[in-house]
Write an enzyme that holds these catalytic residues in place. Structure first.
Site, short mmCIF file in Angstrom:
data_model
loop_
_atom_site.label_atom_id
_atom_site.label_comp_id
_atom_site.label_asym_id
_atom_site.label_seq_id
_atom_site.Cartn_x
_atom_site.Cartn_y
_atom_site.Cartn_z
N CYS A 1 6.05 2.07 -1.03
CA CYS A 1 4.88 2.79 -0.55
C CYS A 1 5.19 4.29 -0.48
O CYS A 1 6.23 4.70 0.03
CB CYS A 1 4.50 2.28 0.83
N GLU A 2 4.28 5.09 -1.00
CA GLU A 2 4.54 6.53 -1.06
C GLU A 2 4.40 7.22 0.29
O GLU A 2 4.80 8.37 0.44
CB GLU A 2 3.63 7.20 -2.09
N HIS A 3 3.84 6.55 1.29
CA HIS A 3 3.64 7.18 2.59
C HIS A 3 4.92 7.25 3.42
O HIS A 3 5.16 8.23 4.12
CB HIS A 3 2.55 6.46 3.37
N HIS A 4 5.73 6.18 3.37
CA HIS A 4 6.97 6.16 4.15
C HIS A 4 8.19 5.88 3.28
O HIS A 4 9.31 5.82 3.80
CB HIS A 4 6.89 5.08 5.25
N GLN B 1 -0.95 0.22 -2.77
CA GLN B 1 -1.36 -1.09 -3.29
C GLN B 1 -2.70 -1.00 -4.01
O GLN B 1 -2.91 -1.64 -5.04
CB GLN B 1 -1.42 -2.12 -2.15
N HIS C 1 3.67 -5.20 3.81
CA HIS C 1 4.19 -3.84 3.83
C HIS C 1 5.16 -3.66 4.98
O HIS C 1 4.80 -3.84 6.14
CB HIS C 1 3.02 -2.84 3.97
N CYS D 1 6.23 -0.98 6.14
CA CYS D 1 5.84 0.11 7.04
C CYS D 1 4.99 -0.40 8.19
O CYS D 1 4.82 0.28 9.20
CB CYS D 1 5.10 1.21 6.27
#
Length: 214
Positions: free
Chosen positions: A104-107, A146, A174, A176
């Site tokens: 995931c690119e956020h975390h 996703q 996920h 995260c």
């Protein structure tokens, strides 16, 4: 033996042209820079990167990232260019429960799950079954969302095969959400992307969802 699963397949050089857009839009992985960044990260969290257990960690992470983010160095849609022609065949093709792992690119934490792909060939234009799985894996091996992953798989099928319809369903957990923040182990996220007749024809879409077990 189904020759559609033949692994002796060199990807074509061409990634652009009618109906195609290049996916090769990323820079190359800089292994020494990754190693330096990991060393700095270890220091930043209060660790000693020179202690015995961590001495090789920057190199190990860099080598792991070469694999984990390998999809940034290829055009995953190119796998679908291994095609066959079965004249007149417009019957539904379903490949269910393709396992994948992505970041995931956020975390920059993993999310893992399975993708299912359904398509209806146009006049018998089909691709290798394993090539669909390779396409999924290629897009997964990037920093991802996703929702984007789901759409990229569907759009690649449309560009390369020009099918009558496509349905992609992705289900993932996920980390995260499961190891930080709200901490809800077992929670699943489901996304779908629908194209062509599978979007416009409710009866056909219902059949596809039934075959996907949904």
């Amino acid at each position: 033996m189904d020759d559609r699963d033949d692994e002796d397949f060199d990807l074509p050089e061409q990634t652009e042209g009618p109906g195609r857009t290049s996916e090769l839009q990323y820079g190359k992985l800089d292994k020494p820079r990754v190693e330096a960044a990991v060393r700095e990260l270890l220091i930043a969290i209060g660790e000693n990167p020179d202690r015995p257990g961590l001495v090789g960690t920057p190199d190990r992470v860099a080598r792991a990232y070469e694999e984990i983010f390998g999809g940034m160095q290829e055009d995953p849609a190119a796998y679908l260019r291994k095609q066959f022609h079965e004249p007149g065949n417009e019957e539904m093709v379903v490949v269910r429960d393709i396992p994948f792992a992505s970041m995931c690119e956020h975390h920059i934490l993993p999310f893992m799950g399975k993708a299912s792909v359904c398509y209806i060939p146009r006049d018998g234009r089909i691709t290798g079954l394993s090539k669909i799985a390779r396409c999924v894996t290629g897009y997964a091996h990037r920093l991802q969302l996703q929702e984007r992953l789901t759409s990229q798989i569907a759009d690649a099928m449309v560009r390369e095969l020009d099918p009558l319809g496509v349905l992609v369903v992705v289900e993932a957990e996920h980390t995260c959400m499961t190891i930080r923040g709200i901490r809800t182990p077992g929670a699943k996220t489901v996304t779908s992307a629908v194209r062509g007749c599978l979007k416009s024809d409710i009866k056909t879409r219902s059949e596809a969802l039934r075959l996907l077990g949904l």
